[in-house]
Write an enzyme that holds these catalytic residues in place. Sequence first.
Site, PDB file in Angstrom:
ATOM      1  CE  LYS A   9       6.417   5.108   0.473  1.00 16.73           C
ATOM      2  NZ  LYS A   9       7.203   4.165  -0.376  1.00 16.73           N
ATOM      3  CE1 TYR A  49      10.377   5.713  -4.611  1.00 12.60           C
ATOM      4  CE2 TYR A  49       8.509   7.139  -5.066  1.00 12.60           C
ATOM      5  CZ  TYR A  49       9.238   6.356  -4.182  1.00 12.60           C
ATOM      6  OH  TYR A  49       8.840   6.228  -2.871  1.00 12.60           O
ATOM      7  CG  ASN A 112       6.430   0.815   1.308  1.00 15.94           C
ATOM      8  OD1 ASN A 112       6.106   1.941   0.924  1.00 15.94           O
ATOM      9  ND2 ASN A 112       7.560   0.240   0.935  1.00 15.94           N
ATOM     10  CG  HIS A 115      11.921   6.873   0.091  1.00 10.05           C
ATOM     11  ND1 HIS A 115      12.343   5.852  -0.738  1.00 10.05           N
ATOM     12  CD2 HIS A 115      12.945   7.768   0.130  1.00 10.05           C
ATOM     13  CE1 HIS A 115      13.559   6.136  -1.189  1.00 10.05           C
ATOM     14  NE2 HIS A 115      13.941   7.292  -0.674  1.00 10.05           N
ATOM     15  CD  GLU A 126      16.788   9.028  -1.807  1.00 11.70           C
ATOM     16  OE1 GLU A 126      16.580   7.983  -2.439  1.00 11.70           O
ATOM     17  OE2 GLU A 126      16.618   9.102  -0.565  1.00 11.70           O
TER      18      GLU A 126
HETATM   19  P1  CMP Z   1      10.375   3.050  -1.345  1.00 12.87           P
HETATM   20  O1  CMP Z   1      11.307   2.779  -0.223  1.00 12.87           O
HETATM   21  O2  CMP Z   1       9.785   4.390  -1.453  1.00 12.87           O
HETATM   22  O3  CMP Z   1      11.130   2.695  -2.720  1.00 12.87           O
HETATM   23  C1  CMP Z   1      10.456   2.276  -3.866  1.00 12.87           C
HETATM   24  C2  CMP Z   1       9.019   2.013  -3.620  1.00 12.87           C
HETATM   25  O4  CMP Z   1       8.394   1.219  -4.607  1.00 12.87           O
HETATM   26  C3  CMP Z   1       8.852   1.228  -2.343  1.00 12.87           C
HETATM   27  O5  CMP Z   1       9.168   2.013  -1.244  1.00 12.87           O
HETATM   28  C4  CMP Z   1       7.413   0.778  -2.487  1.00 12.87           C
HETATM   29  O6  CMP Z   1       6.518   1.820  -2.132  1.00 12.87           O
HETATM   30  C5  CMP Z   1       7.337   0.530  -3.971  1.00 12.87           C
HETATM   31  N1  CMP Z   1       7.501  -0.885  -4.298  1.00 12.87           N
HETATM   32  C6  CMP Z   1       8.614  -1.623  -4.173  1.00 12.87           C
HETATM   33  N2  CMP Z   1       8.383  -2.886  -4.579  1.00 12.87           N
HETATM   34  C7  CMP Z   1       7.096  -2.929  -4.977  1.00 12.87           C
HETATM   35  C8  CMP Z   1       6.273  -3.929  -5.510  1.00 12.87           C
HETATM   36  N3  CMP Z   1       6.735  -5.172  -5.716  1.00 12.87           N
HETATM   37  N4  CMP Z   1       5.007  -3.616  -5.812  1.00 12.87           N
HETATM   38  C9  CMP Z   1       4.554  -2.379  -5.612  1.00 12.87           C
HETATM   39  N5  CMP Z   1       5.288  -1.355  -5.104  1.00 12.87           N
HETATM   40  C10 CMP Z   1       6.548  -1.639  -4.795  1.00 12.87           C
END
Ligand code: CMP
Length: 152
Positions: A9, A49, A112, A115, A126
Amino acid sequence: MERSLVLIKPDGVQRGLVGEIIKRLEQRGLKLVAAKFMWVSDQLAQTHYAVHFGKPFYNGLINYICSAPVMAMVWEGQDAIAAIRQTMGATNPTVAAPGTIRHDFAIISSRNLTHASDSVENSEKEIALWFKPEELVTWSKIDEEWLFKSNN
Ligand code: CMP
C-alpha cells in the site's frame, strides 16, 4: 496451489519497503505470478474495499489507498493464503507477532503496509478485479520440488 492478491500500500511504497516485502515473500518460498506498479482509481478502491463500506475508517481507507502508487501482485504456493497472512501479521501491527512485516515495520492499523486475500473465494475475486487473465504469468520455479513435494 493457491493464489493471493498482495498489495504493498502507499505507506509501504513511500517508506521504501517494496523490496523488503517482496524479499520476505520470496524467502518464504512463494512464487510471483503477476505484478504492476500503479495508481488506484477511486472506483477500484471502492470495489476492492466494498465489504468495509459504512465502517468508521472506510472514507479514510479509500483516501489512503489512492494517496500514492501501490505495488499490486499475485503470489502463488501451497497454502499461500495462510502463509502470506502469517508473513504479513495481524491487521493491527501492535497485535502482529514479532518477525511479521506489520510487527517489524508498522504501528497502526490504518498504516499497515500491505493487503493480502483472506480466503480462496476472495482471492479469486480480488485477482480478477486487479489483473486481466493475460497478466498472470505461468512459469515453473526450480525450487518447487524442494518446497512442496511430499515424501509419500
Ligand atoms: P487490509 O488488509 O487492506 O483490509 C482492510 C484495511 O482497513 C486494513 O488492511 C487496514 O488498512 C484498514 N483497517 C482495518 N481496521 C482498521 C481500523 N480499525 N482503523 C483504521 N483502518 C483499519
